[in-house]
Design an enzyme around this catalytic site. Structure first.
Site, mmCIF file in Angstrom:
data_model
loop_
_atom_site.group_PDB
_atom_site.id
_atom_site.type_symbol
_atom_site.label_atom_id
_atom_site.label_comp_id
_atom_site.label_asym_id
_atom_site.label_seq_id
_atom_site.Cartn_x
_atom_site.Cartn_y
_atom_site.Cartn_z
ATOM 1 N N ASP A 12 0.833 -1.210 0.000
ATOM 2 C CA ASP A 12 0.000 0.000 0.000
ATOM 3 C C ASP A 12 0.871 1.265 0.000
ATOM 4 O OD1 ASP A 12 -2.422 1.315 -0.039
ATOM 5 O OD2 ASP A 12 -2.592 1.379 2.146
ATOM 6 N N ASN A 60 -10.915 -2.704 -5.178
ATOM 7 C CA ASN A 60 -10.199 -1.683 -5.962
ATOM 8 C C ASN A 60 -10.924 -1.350 -7.272
ATOM 9 O OD1 ASN A 60 -6.940 -2.850 -4.860
ATOM 10 N ND2 ASN A 60 -8.113 -1.112 -4.118
HETATM 11 C C1 IPE Z 1 -5.264 -2.762 -0.084
HETATM 12 O O1 IPE Z 1 -4.999 -1.414 -0.241
HETATM 13 C C2 IPE Z 1 -5.263 -3.440 -1.424
HETATM 14 C C3 IPE Z 1 -3.970 -3.529 -2.077
HETATM 15 C C4 IPE Z 1 -2.813 -3.189 -1.575
HETATM 16 C C5 IPE Z 1 -4.008 -4.102 -3.402
HETATM 17 P P1 IPE Z 1 -6.175 -0.346 -0.363
HETATM 18 O O2 IPE Z 1 -5.527 0.964 -0.552
HETATM 19 O O3 IPE Z 1 -7.147 -0.767 -1.392
HETATM 20 O O4 IPE Z 1 -6.870 -0.479 1.070
HETATM 21 P P2 IPE Z 1 -7.775 0.540 1.879
HETATM 22 O O5 IPE Z 1 -8.813 1.066 0.918
HETATM 23 O O6 IPE Z 1 -6.880 1.630 2.355
HETATM 24 O O7 IPE Z 1 -8.346 -0.250 3.010
HETATM 25 C C1 IPE Z 2 -1.624 0.160 -3.303
HETATM 26 O O1 IPE Z 2 -1.400 1.522 -3.359
HETATM 27 C C2 IPE Z 2 -1.778 -0.452 -4.666
HETATM 28 C C3 IPE Z 2 -3.170 -0.793 -5.004
HETATM 29 C C4 IPE Z 2 -4.187 -0.734 -4.197
HETATM 30 C C5 IPE Z 2 -3.406 -1.242 -6.361
HETATM 31 P P1 IPE Z 2 -2.604 2.539 -3.376
HETATM 32 O O2 IPE Z 2 -2.988 2.794 -4.786
HETATM 33 O O3 IPE Z 2 -3.720 2.102 -2.494
HETATM 34 O O4 IPE Z 2 -1.898 3.814 -2.782
HETATM 35 P P2 IPE Z 2 -2.498 4.826 -1.725
HETATM 36 O O5 IPE Z 2 -2.947 4.014 -0.541
HETATM 37 O O6 IPE Z 2 -3.640 5.517 -2.401
HETATM 38 O O7 IPE Z 2 -1.364 5.724 -1.402
HETATM 39 MG MG MG Z 3 -4.148 2.383 -0.523
#
Ligand code: IPE
Ligand code: IPE
Ligand code: MG
Length: 236
Positions: A12, A60
């Site tokens: 993340d 997502n």
């Molecule tokens: C979790 O991250 C999913 C991945 C790393 C693929 P998210 O960014 O989607 O999680 P939340 O929304 O902060 O819980």
């Molecule tokens: C994790 O990074 C990757 C995916 C969920 C695909 P994020 O895209 O959630 O990055 P932040 O949390 O918005 O910084």
């Molecule tokens: Mg995220």
């Protein structure tokens, strides 16, 4: 050295990594993919046998079409070409998640990488794509129900027996890492993490390099895993 057998990473913070630098979120995903490439090899070199990574959750899909398309195209590119180094290193790549509603070209790329690496046996890289932990348990429960309908005797069914109903029959997670600062599991591998050690770091995933990974491993080595029992050597 007591290296965890199965490490899982909630990768993340890609978006915030990019935003902080005045870049598009996609730049963070690209950088994150490079980090993963390096980490997978490093983890294998350290003796980790299974590395599970959360690449895209079922939730997502709530993001913009532009971001989802970017991620899917990036994944295809990685599966088709960029993972060659991992393939040569003997890493078997498997994918966990629901097929619906993934695009045909994504499904084809998944098939391609799984086929290409199926005989590799040095380590496993489990990529969780269109993945949800509750969904995995539901899908497993449906398969189990079908077996019960076919006459499976469940009188001695144990929790260990459920692993083979999950997307892949992997060992339990020893160490769960989440980068990016949030202290939650966001529907990741719920069944497999029942006795995991947790490591949360504020570091955004693109910056989670080998030395950051090693910090998590060192922390893990000092954890007292009791599994509900009492560890005589460490408890006093
Ligand atoms: C979790 O991250 C999913 C991945 C790393 C693929 P998210 O960014 O989607 O999680 P939340 O929304 O902060 O819980
Ligand atoms: C994790 O990074 C990757 C995916 C969920 C695909 P994020 O895209 O959630 O990055 P932040 O949390 O918005 O910084
Ligand atoms: Mg995220």
């Amino acid at each position: 050295m007591n290296v965890p057998n199965h490490v899982a990473i909630i990768m993340d913070g890609n978006g915030r990594w990019a935003t902080k630098r005045g870049l598009e979120r996609s730049a963070g995903h690209l950088e994150g993919s490079k980090t993963l490439e390096k980490l997978a090899i490093h983890a294998m070199d350290m003796g980790v046998k299974v590395l599970s990574v959360y690449a895209f959750s079922t939730d997502n899909f709530k993001r913009s079409k532009e971001e989802v398309d970017y991620l899917m195209n990036l994944i295809i590119k990685y599966f088709n070409t960029k993972f060659d180094k991992l393939v040569k290193k003997g890493i078997k790549v498997i994918v966990s998640g629901r097929k619906e509603p993934l695009r045909e070209d994504v499904l084809k790329a998944i098939k391609n990488i799984e086929e290409k690496t199926k005989d590799n046996d040095k380590a496993i890289l489990n990529i969780c794509l269109n993945y949800g932990g509750q969904e995995e348990i539901i899908d497993g429960a449906i398969k189990l129900a079908q077996d019960i309908n076919q006459g499976l005797d469940i009188s001695t069914f144990k929790r260990e027996d459920f692993y083979k109903y999950l997307y892949h029959d992997l060992p339990p997670i020893d160490l769960l890492i989440r980068t990016g600062g949030e202290i939650r599991v966001s529907n990741f591998m719920l069944y497999q993490m029942s006795y995991s050690e947790f490591y949360f770091t504020n570091t955004y995933f693109p910056d989670f390099d080998k030395s950051e990974f090693n910090k998590a491993i060192f922390m893990y080595e000092n954890r007292d895993r009791r599994f509900g029992g009492i560890n005589d050597k460490k408890s006093s």
